[in-house]
Scaffold this motif. Sequence first.
Motif, short mmCIF file in Angstrom:
data_model
loop_
_atom_site.label_atom_id
_atom_site.label_comp_id
_atom_site.label_asym_id
_atom_site.label_seq_id
_atom_site.Cartn_x
_atom_site.Cartn_y
_atom_site.Cartn_z
N GLY A 103 0.78 -1.24 0.20
CA GLY A 103 0.12 -0.02 -0.04
C GLY A 103 0.83 1.30 -0.03
N LEU A 104 2.13 1.01 0.22
CA LEU A 104 2.71 2.34 0.21
C LEU A 104 3.29 2.63 -1.19
N HIS A 105 3.50 3.94 -1.54
CA HIS A 105 4.20 4.52 -2.83
C HIS A 105 5.56 4.21 -2.80
N ALA A 106 6.25 3.54 -3.63
CA ALA A 106 7.62 3.45 -4.18
C ALA A 106 8.15 4.40 -4.96
N PHE A 107 9.06 5.16 -4.80
CA PHE A 107 9.76 5.77 -5.82
C PHE A 107 11.15 6.05 -5.45
N GLN A 108 12.24 6.49 -6.50
CA GLN A 108 13.68 6.70 -6.62
C GLN A 108 13.87 8.04 -6.46
N VAL A 109 15.00 8.56 -5.93
CA VAL A 109 15.39 9.67 -6.09
C VAL A 109 16.93 9.73 -6.23
N VAL A 110 17.48 10.28 -6.96
CA VAL A 110 18.95 10.14 -7.53
C VAL A 110 19.47 11.57 -7.55
N CYS A 111 20.54 11.97 -6.75
CA CYS A 111 21.17 13.17 -6.67
C CYS A 111 22.44 13.15 -6.84
N GLN A 112 23.32 13.32 -7.45
CA GLN A 112 24.61 13.23 -7.50
C GLN A 112 24.99 11.71 -7.47
N GLU A 113 25.86 11.30 -6.33
CA GLU A 113 26.09 10.10 -6.19
C GLU A 113 25.11 9.28 -5.32
#
Length: 258
Positions: free
Chosen positions: A28-38
């Motif tokens: 039920g949770l929302h999954a997302f990816q965050v990429v910032c530099q390394e």
Amino acid sequence: MKKRSAQPLRSNANDHERTYRQRVGRVGLHAFQVVCQETDLMVQADRLLEYETREQVLVCRGQIDGYIHRYPEFAVTLEPWREQAFAPEIVRNMIDAGSAAGVGPMAAVAGAMAATVGRKLLDYSRHVVVENGGDIFIKANGPVVAGIFAGQSPLSMKIGIYLPDTHEGIGLCTSSGTVGHSLSAGSADAVCVVSHSCALADAAATAIGNRIRSPREIKTAIAFGKRIAGVLGIVVVAGSEMGAWGQIELVPLKGKKG
């Protein structure tokens, strides 16, 4: 250390995500990816919080990078760093964790980042899971099962760690001498450490893993880890051998996670 049989909780992350990123999840949770530099985070929360996550990553990276600019040796030393009363909080957490485990402060950077970002996201979400290179901050109002990813070991993703209560937030960090790019002097497939401090779990996993060059050293490495104040539990996988200690429960994983 206890054992129980339970169906693992499943992540709703996309199938293309790396196996180790499917280790823990809440339906039920929302999954997302965050990429910032390394920095590359996989986050699960009550709603999509990409902007908030990125903003906090930038703050954390700015504080760490600023400290390294002032003290370049901080980034490369393998020894505990001297205490700095006026260092940013995330840097102090890294220093404290490295000192407790007897390693350099950068051994705690991934766990410190996961926890700092995760606790900030609690301003917007009741449940938060932040994974940063295999190091995980978890805050969930209910039990969680985290699968143990151990590379080519036959035990990889066959066993999970059952965490009955993470409502105050907990760290589950993994070090490996055979998987990934993290610096390790050992050859264990996975050293998992549970602690209320994610930074400490990260540093302790590194310190314990450094002491394992063969399965014969699992027992002595765990004995070392038991003496690190703040460590709640340890699981070590080396080839087909495994050892565990502490306030944790091991469960067989009954299906493919993801």
